[in-house]
Write an enzyme that holds these catalytic residues in place. Structure first.
Site, PDB file in Angstrom:
ATOM      1  N   CYS A 336       0.833  -1.204   0.000  1.00  0.00           N
ATOM      2  CA  CYS A 336       0.000   0.000   0.000  1.00  0.00           C
ATOM      3  C   CYS A 336       0.868   1.256   0.000  1.00  0.00           C
ATOM      4  O   CYS A 336       1.499   1.566  -1.003  1.00  0.00           O
ATOM      5  CB  CYS A 336      -0.968  -0.023   1.182  1.00  0.00           C
ATOM      6  SG  CYS A 336      -2.379   1.100   0.944  1.00  0.00           S
ATOM      7  N   HIS A 420      -3.722  -5.288   1.307  1.00  0.00           N
ATOM      8  CA  HIS A 420      -3.451  -5.678   2.691  1.00  0.00           C
ATOM      9  C   HIS A 420      -3.972  -7.103   2.933  1.00  0.00           C
ATOM     10  O   HIS A 420      -4.945  -7.537   2.329  1.00  0.00           O
ATOM     11  CB  HIS A 420      -4.161  -4.739   3.671  1.00  0.00           C
ATOM     12  CG  HIS A 420      -3.654  -3.339   3.652  1.00  0.00           C
ATOM     13  ND1 HIS A 420      -2.401  -2.989   4.082  1.00  0.00           N
ATOM     14  CD2 HIS A 420      -4.261  -2.180   3.261  1.00  0.00           C
ATOM     15  CE1 HIS A 420      -2.240  -1.681   3.972  1.00  0.00           C
ATOM     16  NE2 HIS A 420      -3.349  -1.164   3.463  1.00  0.00           N
TER      17      HIS A 420
END
Length: 499
Positions: A336, A420
Site C-alpha cells: 500500500c 493488505h
C-alpha cells in the site's frame, strides 16, 4: 435479552481490546448472539467490511471473536491520524473530513447522535453488545465532550468494568484514581474492576484487592494471568514493542530474517502478523540502514501519510539502503503506502497536498492520489495460489512495465501491491517466502501446515478461556442482564468534580 457492557481501561493499552474480544468469545460459546462496539477509535490500523466500510482493525478481530461479520455500526467513528495535529474522520465506514484536535470538539455532538443510533441498532439485533472504551474514562479535560467512555455509558446506561494493567505497575492507584476522578453520575455506573497481565501467585494480590473493595465498594471481577504470544490485530503501533510470543524453530536449516521499516505513521502493520507466526521467520522493526543490512526481506509497510513518511525514509538514509538492495537483487516488498513509495513519482493533492514529488524509482509506476478512498475486498492469484485481501488507499498506482504481482508489479526482487492481508493466505505466503529464500540463497523451508486462520482462531479461543477461567462470569452475566447495581458508594470528591 438486550444487554450491554462497557469495558474501560485505566490507560491506553491496558487490555480493553483483548478483554472485549475475550468476553465476546466467552459469550458466543454460551450460545449468545453478541457484537462488539467501539464508539470512537483512533487508529491507523483498519479493515474493510464486506460492504466496503472502513472500521478499526480491533473491531474486525472482536467480530471474529463473536463469530459475526464485521460491520460499520461496530465502529461508527474512526479517527486516522495523519500528522502531528490532524486526523481523518471516518463515519460509518466512509471518510468525511479532516480535523484538528480543537476543531474535532465541535463535531462531537453531531457524531454522538450517530454513535447512539449505531449502538441502539446493534442492541436491537444482538442479545449482548460488548462496548470498548477509548483511552481512559477519566480524561477530565475531555469529559464534557466525551462520546466513547463515560459520556456513552451515562447516555446508554451501561455498566462499566475498569481494566488495569498490573504489568505496568501502580495498578491499585490507577484503579482507585480512575473512579475517584469521576463525577457521581459516572461513578454510579462503575460496577467493578479487572486486573490484567498478572504474573505470579494471585493469592499475593488478594489483600490489595480486598482493600480496594473496602475503599471503593466495588469488587474485582477477575485477575487475568500474563500469557505471552496472544498478540492479535493490535490497533496501536506502540503494541509492536509487546511480547509476540516465543519464536518457533525453522522447518529447514535457516532462519529467514524480515526487517520492516517502522514508518512514523505506520498503518495496517498487522499485514506482518502472518509472517511472524511462521516457524523460522524472524520479524523485526527497523528505523536505520544498519538494521536492514542482514535482512533477507525488507518490507515497506502501509502508512497514513505516504509523502511525509517518504521524506522520513530519505532523512534516515533508508532510501539509499533500499536502492542498494534493489541493485544487488535482494528482496523488497512494498505494501500500500510502501508500494506507493517505490514509484517514480507521487502526485498528492489530497493527503499532504504536496503536489508531485519523486518516489524511490524502484518500480516503473506512478501514483496519483484520488479524493475518494478505495475500499474493497479484492481477490486474485499469484503463481497459481489464490489470494483474498482488502484495500484502503487514496493513492492509485499505474504501472508501466514489470511483471504482474497481485494488483501491482515486480521488477527483479522488488515487488509492490496495494493489497493488505495477502500474506494471511497460506499458499501465497509459503510461495512468496520460498521465492525470497531462493533469491537470497537461504536454506529455508516454509512450514507446510501453518494455517494462519487457525492460529488466529486459537488465540481468540485462548482469550475466551482467560475470561471463562479467571473472571467472575456469574457477576459479568448480572451486569450484562441488569446493569450496574444500585447504591454503589461515591468516593470523596476528586480533582475532576465538586459536590
Amino acid at each position: 435479552m438486550s444487554g450491554a457492557l462497557l469495558v474501560a481501561g485505566t490507560t491506553s493499552d491496558a487490555g480493553k481490546s483483548v478483554v472485549t474480544a475475550g468476553i465476546c468469545r466467552w459469550l458466543v460459546r454460551q450460545g449468545v448472539a453478541v457484537a462488539p462496539f467501539k464508539a470512537q477509535n483512533m487508529s491507523n490500523n483498519s479493515g474493510v467490511t464486506a460492504d466496503g466500510a472502513e472500521i478499526g482493525r480491533a473491531q474486525v478481530f472482536q467480530a471474529a471473536a463473536a463469530r459475526v461479520e464485521p460491520e460499520a455500526a461496530m465502529n461508527p467513528v474512526l479517527l486516522k491520524p495523519g500528522g502531528e495535529n490532524s486526523s481523518q474522520v471516518v463515519v460509518l465506514g466512509k471518510a468525511v473530513t479532516d480535523v484538528t484536535a480543537m476543531s474535532y470538539r465541535g463535531l462531537k455532538a453531531q457524531l454522538f447522535e450517530q454513535v447512539l443510533s449505531s449502538l441502539a441498532d446493534l442492541r436491537s439485533r444482538f442479545d449482548v453488545v460488548v462496548c470498548e472504551g477509548a483511552g481512559s474514562p477519566t480524561e477530565i479535560n475531555l469529559r464534557d465532550t466525551d462520546i466513547a467512555n463515560m459520556g456513552l455509558a451515562t447516555a446508554a446506561r451501561l455498566p462499566v468494568l475498569v481494566v488495569g494493567d498490573i504489568d505496568r505497575g501502580g495498578v491499585f492507584p490507577a484503579l482507585y484514581g480512575t473512579v475517584a476522578l469521576m463525577p457521581p453520575a459516572d461513578q454510579a455506573l462503575v460496577a467493578g474492576f479487572l486486573v490484567n497481565k498478572f504474573r505470579g501467585d494471585p493469592r499475593l494480590l488478594a489483600p490489595g484487592l480486598d482493600t480496594l473493595q473496602q475503599l471503593t465498594g466495588r469488587p474485582t471481577l477477575g485477575v487475568l494471568p500474563w500469557v505471552p504470544g496472544l498478540w492479535l490485530d493490535v490497533e496501536d503501533s506502540l503494541d509492536l514493542d509487546g511480547d509476540r510470543g516465543p519464536a518457533l524453530p525453522p522447518v529447514g536449516e535457516d532462519v529467514l530474517r524480515v526487517s520492516v521499516v517502522r514508518l512514523p505513521r505506520l498503518s495496517n502493520f498487522t499485514d506482518l502478523d502472518a509472517l511472524a507466526a511462521e516457524p523460522g521467520v524472524l520479524v523485526r522493526y527497523a528505523t536505520n540502514p544498519a538494521e536492514l543490512a542482514d535482512a533477507d526481506l525488507v518490507v515497506l509497510p502501509g502508512t497514513r501519510s505516504t509523502v511525509s513518511d517518504l521524506a522520513w525514509v530519505r532523512e534516515r538514509g533508508l532510501d539509499l539502503a533500499l536502492a542498494r538492495r534493489a541493485a544487488e537483487g535482494r528482496p523488497v516488498l512494498g505494501i500500500c503506502g510502501g508500494h506507493q513509495m517505490l514509484a517514480r513519482s507521487i502526485t498528492d493533492d489530497v493527503e499532504s497536498r504536496s503536489g508531485t514529488v519523486p518516489g524511490l524509482w524502484l518500480l516503473p509506476t506512478d501514483v496519483v492520489f484520488a479524493r475518494d478512498k478505495t475500499l474493497a475486498r479484492p481477490t486474485g492469484s499469484w503463481r497459481g495460489h489464490p489470494v483474498s485481501a482488502y484495500e484502503i488507499h487514496h493513492g492509485v498506482v499505474t504501472p508501466d512495465g514489470g511483471e504482474p504481482f497481485l494488483d501491482g508489479v515486480r521488477v527483479g526482487a522488488v515487488s509492490g501491491t496495494t493489497w493488505h492481508g495477502a500474506l494471511e493466505n497460506d499458499g501465497f505466503r509459503r510461495a512468496f517466502l520460498a521465492d525470497v529464500a531462493a533469491t537470497t540463497g537461504r536454506r529455508f523451508t516454509a512450514a507446510p501446515d501453518t494455517d494462519f486462520a487457525a492460529v488466529r482462531e486459537a488465540r481468540l479461543d485462548a482469550l475466551g478461556d482467560l475470561v471463562e477461567q479467571h473472571a467472575d462470569t456469574d457477576a459479568l452475566w448480572r451486569l450484562v442482564e441488569h446493569g450496574a447495581p444500585a447504591g454503589l458508594p461515591m468516593l470523596p470528591p476528586g480533582a475532576g468534580w465538586t459536590s
